[in-house]
Design a protein around this motif. Structure first.
Motif, PDB file in Angstrom:
ATOM      1  N   ARG A   1      -3.378   2.208   6.844  1.00 51.36           N
ATOM      2  CA  ARG A   1      -3.062   0.847   7.288  1.00 51.36           C
ATOM      3  C   ARG A   1      -2.053   0.881   8.432  1.00 51.36           C
ATOM      4  N   ARG A   2      -1.048   1.723   8.328  1.00 56.66           N
ATOM      5  CA  ARG A   2      -0.045   1.806   9.401  1.00 56.66           C
ATOM      6  C   ARG A   2      -0.647   2.343  10.691  1.00 56.66           C
ATOM      7  N   GLU A   3      -1.560   3.296  10.581  1.00 52.24           N
ATOM      8  CA  GLU A   3      -2.224   3.809  11.777  1.00 52.24           C
ATOM      9  C   GLU A   3      -3.071   2.728  12.436  1.00 52.24           C
ATOM     10  N   GLU A   4      -3.727   1.907  11.614  1.00 50.41           N
ATOM     11  CA  GLU A   4      -4.538   0.822  12.158  1.00 50.41           C
ATOM     12  C   GLU A   4      -3.645  -0.246  12.796  1.00 50.41           C
ATOM     13  N   ILE A   5      -2.496  -0.515  12.185  1.00 53.42           N
ATOM     14  CA  ILE A   5      -1.545  -1.463  12.769  1.00 53.42           C
ATOM     15  C   ILE A   5      -1.079  -0.975  14.137  1.00 53.42           C
ATOM     16  N   TYR A   6      -0.773   0.312  14.220  1.00 53.41           N
ATOM     17  CA  TYR A   6      -0.344   0.877  15.497  1.00 53.41           C
ATOM     18  C   TYR A   6      -1.447   0.765  16.546  1.00 53.41           C
ATOM     19  N   HIS A   7      -2.703   1.067  16.144  1.00 56.74           N
ATOM     20  CA  HIS A   7      -3.831   0.967  17.058  1.00 56.74           C
ATOM     21  C   HIS A   7      -3.989  -0.465  17.560  1.00 56.74           C
ATOM     22  N   LEU A   8      -3.878  -1.439  16.674  1.00 57.60           N
ATOM     23  CA  LEU A   8      -4.010  -2.842  17.076  1.00 57.60           C
ATOM     24  C   LEU A   8      -2.901  -3.238  18.049  1.00 57.60           C
ATOM     25  N   ALA A   9      -1.679  -2.766  17.789  1.00 58.63           N
ATOM     26  CA  ALA A   9      -0.560  -3.089  18.676  1.00 58.63           C
ATOM     27  C   ALA A   9      -0.778  -2.496  20.061  1.00 58.63           C
ATOM     28  N   VAL A  10      -1.359  -1.289  20.114  1.00 60.30           N
ATOM     29  CA  VAL A  10      -1.601  -0.634  21.400  1.00 60.30           C
ATOM     30  C   VAL A  10      -2.689  -1.361  22.184  1.00 60.30           C
ATOM     31  N   THR A  11      -3.760  -1.757  21.502  1.00 58.87           N
ATOM     32  CA  THR A  11      -4.920  -2.311  22.205  1.00 58.87           C
ATOM     33  C   THR A  11      -4.819  -3.804  22.460  1.00 58.87           C
TER      34      THR A  11
ATOM     35  N   THR B   1       0.721  -8.473   1.361  1.00 66.62           N
ATOM     36  CA  THR B   1       1.771  -9.469   1.559  1.00 66.62           C
ATOM     37  C   THR B   1       2.489  -9.262   2.880  1.00 66.62           C
ATOM     38  N   ALA B   2       3.137 -10.317   3.335  1.00 68.29           N
ATOM     39  CA  ALA B   2       3.922 -10.227   4.565  1.00 68.29           C
ATOM     40  C   ALA B   2       5.048  -9.203   4.422  1.00 68.29           C
ATOM     41  N   SER B   3       5.605  -9.099   3.209  1.00 71.07           N
ATOM     42  CA  SER B   3       6.671  -8.127   2.972  1.00 71.07           C
ATOM     43  C   SER B   3       6.176  -6.700   3.170  1.00 71.07           C
ATOM     44  N   THR B   4       4.945  -6.446   2.717  1.00 68.12           N
ATOM     45  CA  THR B   4       4.358  -5.114   2.914  1.00 68.12           C
ATOM     46  C   THR B   4       4.205  -4.805   4.391  1.00 68.12           C
ATOM     47  N   ILE B   5       3.734  -5.780   5.153  1.00 76.11           N
ATOM     48  CA  ILE B   5       3.567  -5.583   6.594  1.00 76.11           C
ATOM     49  C   ILE B   5       4.916  -5.349   7.260  1.00 76.11           C
ATOM     50  N   ARG B   6       5.932  -6.091   6.856  1.00 74.58           N
ATOM     51  CA  ARG B   6       7.264  -5.894   7.449  1.00 74.58           C
ATOM     52  C   ARG B   6       7.783  -4.492   7.175  1.00 74.58           C
ATOM     53  N   ARG B   7       7.527  -3.984   5.983  1.00 77.56           N
ATOM     54  CA  ARG B   7       7.937  -2.606   5.678  1.00 77.56           C
ATOM     55  C   ARG B   7       7.180  -1.608   6.548  1.00 77.56           C
ATOM     56  N   ASP B   8       5.877  -1.861   6.748  1.00 79.89           N
ATOM     57  CA  ASP B   8       5.086  -0.994   7.626  1.00 79.89           C
ATOM     58  C   ASP B   8       5.660  -0.999   9.039  1.00 79.89           C
ATOM     59  N   LEU B   9       5.971  -2.185   9.552  1.00 78.01           N
ATOM     60  CA  LEU B   9       6.490  -2.298  10.910  1.00 78.01           C
ATOM     61  C   LEU B   9       7.861  -1.647  11.037  1.00 78.01           C
ATOM     62  N   ALA B  10       8.669  -1.782   9.992  1.00 78.75           N
ATOM     63  CA  ALA B  10       9.987  -1.150  10.012  1.00 78.75           C
ATOM     64  C   ALA B  10       9.857   0.369  10.061  1.00 78.75           C
TER      65      ALA B  10
ATOM     66  N   LEU C   1      -1.575  -9.715  10.576  1.00 78.76           N
ATOM     67  CA  LEU C   1      -1.781  -8.421   9.931  1.00 78.76           C
ATOM     68  C   LEU C   1      -1.858  -8.563   8.420  1.00 78.76           C
ATOM     69  N   SER C   2      -1.058  -9.451   7.865  1.00 84.79           N
ATOM     70  CA  SER C   2      -1.106  -9.706   6.427  1.00 84.79           C
ATOM     71  C   SER C   2      -2.472 -10.204   6.002  1.00 84.79           C
ATOM     72  N   SER C   3      -3.028 -11.135   6.775  1.00 90.48           N
ATOM     73  CA  SER C   3      -4.359 -11.664   6.480  1.00 90.48           C
ATOM     74  C   SER C   3      -5.434 -10.609   6.693  1.00 90.48           C
ATOM     75  N   ARG C   4      -5.320  -9.842   7.769  1.00 88.66           N
ATOM     76  CA  ARG C   4      -6.337  -8.839   8.102  1.00 88.66           C
ATOM     77  C   ARG C   4      -6.456  -7.762   7.030  1.00 88.66           C
ATOM     78  N   PHE C   5      -5.313  -7.291   6.520  1.00 88.16           N
ATOM     79  CA  PHE C   5      -5.318  -6.185   5.560  1.00 88.16           C
ATOM     80  C   PHE C   5      -5.192  -6.646   4.107  1.00 88.16           C
ATOM     81  N   ASP C   6      -5.107  -7.971   3.915  1.00 89.89           N
ATOM     82  CA  ASP C   6      -5.036  -8.538   2.567  1.00 89.89           C
ATOM     83  C   ASP C   6      -3.868  -7.971   1.764  1.00 89.89           C
TER      84      ASP C   6
END
Length: 270
Positions: free
Chosen positions: A7-17, A33-42, A26-31
């Motif tokens: 998921r983190r690799e896909e998030i990075y790919h989306l940010a690049v492209t 929570t927003a907290s999980t996404i924030r941890r990934d981004l951190a 991202l929360s909706s795309r990967f189903d």
């Protein structure tokens, strides 16, 4: 479900492209929570790969505009379905304008066996697709080469367009919104697309569903109504309604799994 690493690799790919990764999207795309996404981004921020922004993150280490080669492999089935629908609108004997881009390149592939067709294009990939087609006459819009998009832009291409007209114009887009039209990384691209749209009797924007409503860059091409958005059946219904409300015609193409069903794609107007 994707692993946390995937998921983190896909998030990075989306940010690049796409330039920006939003927590809500991202929360909706990967189903998750927003907290999980924030941890990934951190975590990605701690690795020096993304920079945190208000509400999301953006890529640090790569150009936010994907190359044509990168884009060709993305949303492959969706682009093929859109291309087949677009090819079905073209009639023998017509004079058409094909933009550069991966989806329009897929359309050029569908047109290779046409007879008595005239094609003008600024795209190197489009020219390559049609180079050996005996029934297709190809004219190139020359100018300054943009290596990322593998297309010609600038005053020479713009001047040539002023002396041409077309039965149909097929445009590509890095992103497209109902409010502002086509979004691109470079103003020379949007200038050329605006001129293209003025020279056609019928204008189509070929954009898979992942491109709708995004604003990855700051160069825009506003298109005169009426024009037609051609997208796939993964498009968000609210996004499609925005386009219809703004006066844009919308064609939604069903993506068919060719391993299961070899019928031609169909369209719907939900």
């Amino acid at each position: 479900m994707l692993s946390a690493h995937a998921r983190r690799e896909e998030i990075y790919h989306l940010a690049v492209t796409t330039g920006l990764a939003s927590v809500d999207e991202l929360s909706s795309r990967f189903d998750v929570t927003a907290s999980t996404i924030r941890r990934d981004l951190a975590l990605l921020n701690g690795q020096g790969r993304l920079a945190r922004t208000y509400g999301g993150a953006m890529a640090l280490s790569a150009h936010p505009e994907a190359s044509l080669r990168q884009r060709t492999g993305e949303a492959f089935e969706q682009k093929q379905a859109i291309a087949r629908w677009a090819a079905s609108t073209v009639q023998p004997g017509e004079n058409i304008l094909l933009d550069a881009g991966s989806t329009v390149g897929a359309l050029a592939h569908e047109l290779r066996d046409f007879d008595r067709l005239s094609v003008t294009t600024p795209g190197i990939n489009t020219m390559q697709e049609l180079a050996d087609s005996e029934g297709v006459e190809v004219d190139c819009l020359g100018g300054r080469l943009r290596s990322l998009s593998q297309s010609f832009v600038g005053p020479l291409a713009e001047t040539a367009l002023e002396r041409m007209s077309f039965d149909r114009v097929f445009l590509s887009a890095d992103a497209v919104t109902a409010e502002d039209g086509i979004c691109e990384a470079d103003h020379s691209q949007t200038r050329l697309k605006e001129l293209m749209a003025r020279r056609g009797d019928d204008v189509y924007v070929l954009a898979d569903s992942s491109k709708l409503g995004l604003r990855p860059f700051h160069a825009w091409a506003r298109l005169p109504l009426p024009w037609t958005l051609v997208t796939d059946d993964g498009a968000d219904a609210k996004q499609l309604e925005k386009f219809r409300d703004s006066g844009v015609r919308v064609e939604v193409v069903a993506v068919v799994d060719e391993d299961v069903d070899h019928r031609s794609p169909v369209t719907s107007e939900p």
